[in-house]
Structures are given as C-alpha cells and as structure tokens.
Design an enzyme around this catalytic site. Structure first.
Site, PDB file in Angstrom:
ATOM      1  N   TRP A 130       0.873  -1.186   0.000  1.00  0.00           N
ATOM      2  CA  TRP A 130       0.000   0.000   0.000  1.00  0.00           C
ATOM      3  C   TRP A 130       0.906   1.230   0.000  1.00  0.00           C
ATOM      4  CZ3 TRP A 130      -1.867   2.702   4.881  1.00  0.00           C
ATOM      5  CH2 TRP A 130      -2.856   3.649   4.588  1.00  0.00           C
ATOM      6  N   ASP A 211      -0.483  -5.083   9.555  1.00  0.00           N
ATOM      7  CA  ASP A 211      -1.541  -4.180   9.115  1.00  0.00           C
ATOM      8  C   ASP A 211      -2.783  -5.050   8.912  1.00  0.00           C
ATOM      9  OD1 ASP A 211      -3.287  -2.500   7.847  1.00  0.00           O
ATOM     10  OD2 ASP A 211      -1.773  -1.554   6.585  1.00  0.00           O
ATOM     11  N   LYS A 246     -13.317  -0.467   7.004  1.00  0.00           N
ATOM     12  CA  LYS A 246     -13.881  -1.317   5.956  1.00  0.00           C
ATOM     13  C   LYS A 246     -14.933  -2.260   6.523  1.00  0.00           C
ATOM     14  CE  LYS A 246     -10.050   0.212   4.063  1.00  0.00           C
ATOM     15  NZ  LYS A 246      -9.746   0.994   2.912  1.00  0.00           N
TER      16      LYS A 246
HETATM   17  C1  LMR Z   1      -6.940   2.058  -0.091  1.00  0.00           C
HETATM   18  O1  LMR Z   1      -5.899   1.397  -0.115  1.00  0.00           O
HETATM   19  O2  LMR Z   1      -7.516   2.422  -1.118  1.00  0.00           O
HETATM   20  C2  LMR Z   1      -7.563   2.420   1.229  1.00  0.00           C
HETATM   21  O3  LMR Z   1      -6.815   1.868   2.268  1.00  0.00           O
HETATM   22  C3  LMR Z   1      -7.805   3.883   1.379  1.00  0.00           C
HETATM   23  C4  LMR Z   1      -6.555   4.667   1.591  1.00  0.00           C
HETATM   24  O4  LMR Z   1      -6.491   5.389   2.582  1.00  0.00           O
HETATM   25  O5  LMR Z   1      -5.639   4.587   0.761  1.00  0.00           O
END
Ligand code: LMR
Length: 397
Positions: A130, A211, A246
């Site tokens: 991420w 996470d 979520k």
């Molecule tokens: C995502 O990965 O789209 C979500 O976790 C929202 C974000 O804050 O990026």
C-alpha cells in the site's frame, strides 16, 4: 513563504477519488480507492451501525474527552476481535490497545512509538505494498527497505524469495505484514506459510508489524485472524494496526486501534505508557463516535450477529464480482488467463493491466484504476461490469 515552494503531487489513491468526483461522465467507474460499494454503487451506512447510533443517541450523556488511550471498553472489544475472545494474550494481559484515528492513524502511532526507541532500525515493506506505508513510516523518520512478495509471472506469492529476504533482516528491524487481504495484490500467505514466518520472526528477532485493515473480507472474521494468532503463539513482541473503516463501513469516523503485544503484562504496561505520550503530543485523545458505535455492536449479541451477516454480504458480493470479471473478460475475448483474480482475496486485485491500459481506461472510458493496475473489485456492479470488460478489451487491443 509559499511562492517559491512547488506543490506536492496528489495522493496516488485519494487524489484519484478527487479526480473521479470532478468527472461529469455518467458512465464513470471508480475502481481506485478501497471503499466498499453495494450493487447500486453506494457505500451505505450498515444497518447495525444505524441501530447502534440510535442506542447512542438515547444513552450518551456527555461529549467530554475520552482518555488518551480511548474508551477501555473499546480496547477490550478490539482485543477480543483481533485475537479471539479466548486468546491467551488477553488472559495474560500482555497487549496494550489504544484507539487510533483509523488504520492509518494506528500505523502512524505505532511508527512514532517504535521510532522513539529504535530510530536506526529499517522498516521492511512488501514489494509491492500500500503506497501510504512508505509515506507513514518515512514520515516517522524510518528508512524503508523492501522484501520480495508478489511474483508477476505466476500472479501469486513468491514465498521462497520472501523468506530468503526476511532471513537477512537484522534483529529489531521492523517488518510490515498484511495480516489478510494483501493491499494491493490480493495475494495472501497460506496457513503453513504464516506458521513458517512466525518461526522465522522469533528466530531472527525482527519486529512484525501487522496491518490488519481488512478483517472479515478474506474468509471471515475468525478465519482472517490466523496470522495474528501465529505471532501471538510465538510469544514475541509485535504490533497490530487494525481498522473498522472497511468491516464496519466507518470510513469517515476514523475508527482504528494500535495494539502492542509483548511477552509479559509488565512490558505491555510500559508500552502503554509510551503510546500515550505519542498520542498526547499528536492528537491528544481519539474521536469518540466510531469507537462507541463499534463497541455497542460488538458487545450486543443481536447487533453483532447483524454485523457478521452484513459483512458476509459485502465479502460475498466481492467474490461474485471477481467471478463476473473473469467471465466478462473471457467473453470479450481479452487475451490471457485472468483466473488468478478469483484466487486473490479481499477488496483488491492486481489486474496485470499495464500503465498504458490504465491510462487508456481513464482517458477513453472514465474508469479509474490505481497506477500499477490495482483494482477495487467492490467498485464493480452488475450494471457496470459489461462496460468495464468491453473497455478493457478495447484498451488491450
Ligand atoms: C486504499 O488502499 O484504497 C484504502 O486503504 C484507502 C486509503 O487510505 O488509501
């Protein structure tokens, strides 16, 4: 002061939502940000949340500050959810849980806490991860390193390379792991692999930082805590950043938690004292509403049952959309085997679509996909799936 300063680039995920909102085309589709949408394309307030808010409206008698660490009933409910109610971690009192503003806030509080004591440690993130992991741990002052994870050839996990890389991580470095529903790939470790990883962590002495933003979106609330259970059983130090954005749809209530697990109750209490200083010097104490709502739901049997049903509904709709996407791409004659999309879990899939395809979808079809080809399956509905598949077919020609 700002005249000579260049603007910062837009956020790779939330910036896309800003663009999407400006787009006037009625056919537009947002497959970017990880937000659940129902079959009508809406992100509804869950019924269990509405019911808990009603209770809160009738019973709440004050809006005074919460303690720095949040409501103790919330922390206890979070622990029962992430470890399981019968967990030895809970009975031994060897975890400290603090209400943080969302999963991002939880990661940042954990990062600031670790940086206070191990500023020279590196933080290892999966390749890919991420995007905001880099931002959060970087902003806390850490140097970031990457371990192998996703294999673009097999569209699965390269576990051998992952283990090789993590063998070399020095003690006290931090390894960020996605406890379930890997973001962005949707590719998770299997149970045997998690067990091996927990053994490696205890042998090497690096600190796992889990996470856990998508509990309940993989196989179910109980099944999805398997990774957490393995590190708990190892009796080592680790952290969990969890979120109710979520699984309770409480996105804008910023409802998350940072949990520090230690080998003993005495260490957990020391950890708690330091987490509190991190929080106090940042946002002082957490916002109350989302935590109160989640606690009411988790502690009221009928509301908890309602929640689990609503969560299963979200999870199952995403699985259906995975199947429809694979079938739809095949029906459009798109070259390649997309069956991997059905094997991935959670909200996301690494589609394998090139940057050219992603930018063509955006430019020609008003379909928004995160750079690198991550798609949010929950953005698909039976009304837009044919349009998306036809657009992908055209973009890939
Ligand atoms: C995502 O990965 O789209 C979500 O976790 C929202 C974000 O804050 O990026």
């Amino acid at each position: 002061m700002w005249k000579s300063i260049h603007p910062a680039p837009p956020d790779s995920i939330l910036g896309l939502t800003e663009e999407f909102k400006k787009d006037q085309n009625p056919q537009k589709v947002n497959l970017g940000v990880g937000v659940y949408k129902d079959e009508a394309g809406n992100t509804p307030v869950l019924h269990c949340v509405k019911a808990a808010e009603k209770v809160l409206l009738e019973t709440q008698s004050s809006k005074s500050y919460l303690p720095i660490s949040g409501d103790p009933a919330y922390s206890a409910a979070v622990q029962r959810l992430i470890f399981g109610a019968d967990s030895e971690v809970i009975s031994a009192g060897r975890a400290a849980t603090v209400h943080a503003p969302g999963g991002t806030g939880a990661l940042r509080v954990g990062a600031d806490l670790l940086h206070k004591f191990t500023p020279d440690a590196k933080v290892w993130v999966s390749s890919p991860t991420w995007a905001n992991h880099n931002g959060i741990f970087g902003a806390a002052g850490f140097e970031i390193a990457r371990y192998s994870y996703y294999d673009g050839e097999t569209k699965g996990l390269d576990f051998a390379r992952m283990m090789n890389d993590l063998e070399t991580v020095p003690a006290a470095d931090v390894v960020v792991l996605h406890a379930c529903c890997h973001n962005p790939s949707g590719v998770d470790l299997n149970e045997d692999q998690w067990k091996q990883l927990a053994v490696l962590a205890s042998q090497k002495g690096w600190v796992p930082f889990l996470d856990f933003a998508y509990q309940g979106f993989g196989d179910g609330v109980d099944e999805d805590r398997f990774a957490v259970e393995q590190f708990a059983a190892a009796g080592i130090d680790f952290l969990v950043a969890s979120s109710f954005s979520k699984n309770f749809g409480l996105y804008n209530e910023r409802t998350g938690a940072i949990t520090v697990v230690t080998p003993s109750a005495a260490e957990a209490s020391v950890a708690l004292s330091h987490i509190k200083t991190v929080v106090r010097t940042n946002y002082s104490n957490p916002p109350a509403h989302g935590g109160l709502v989640a606690t009411i739901i988790l502690d009221t049997p009928e509301l908890r049952t309602m929640w689990l049903e609503e969560l299963a509904g979200m999870r199952n709709r995403i699985v259906t959309m995975r199947k429809s996407l694979v079938a739809g791409l095949a029906a459009q004659g798109v070259d390649g085997d997309f069956s991997f999309i059905e094997r991935q879990r959670g909200m996301f899939s690494f589609s394998g679509w090139s940057d050219d395809v992603v930018s063509s979808l955006r430019k020609n079809n008003n379909i928004y996909v995160v750079g690198g080809g991550r798609i949010n399956l929950a953005g698909l509905t039976t009304s837009n799936i044919d349009y998306v598949c036809a657009s992908v077919a055209a973009a890939m020609k």
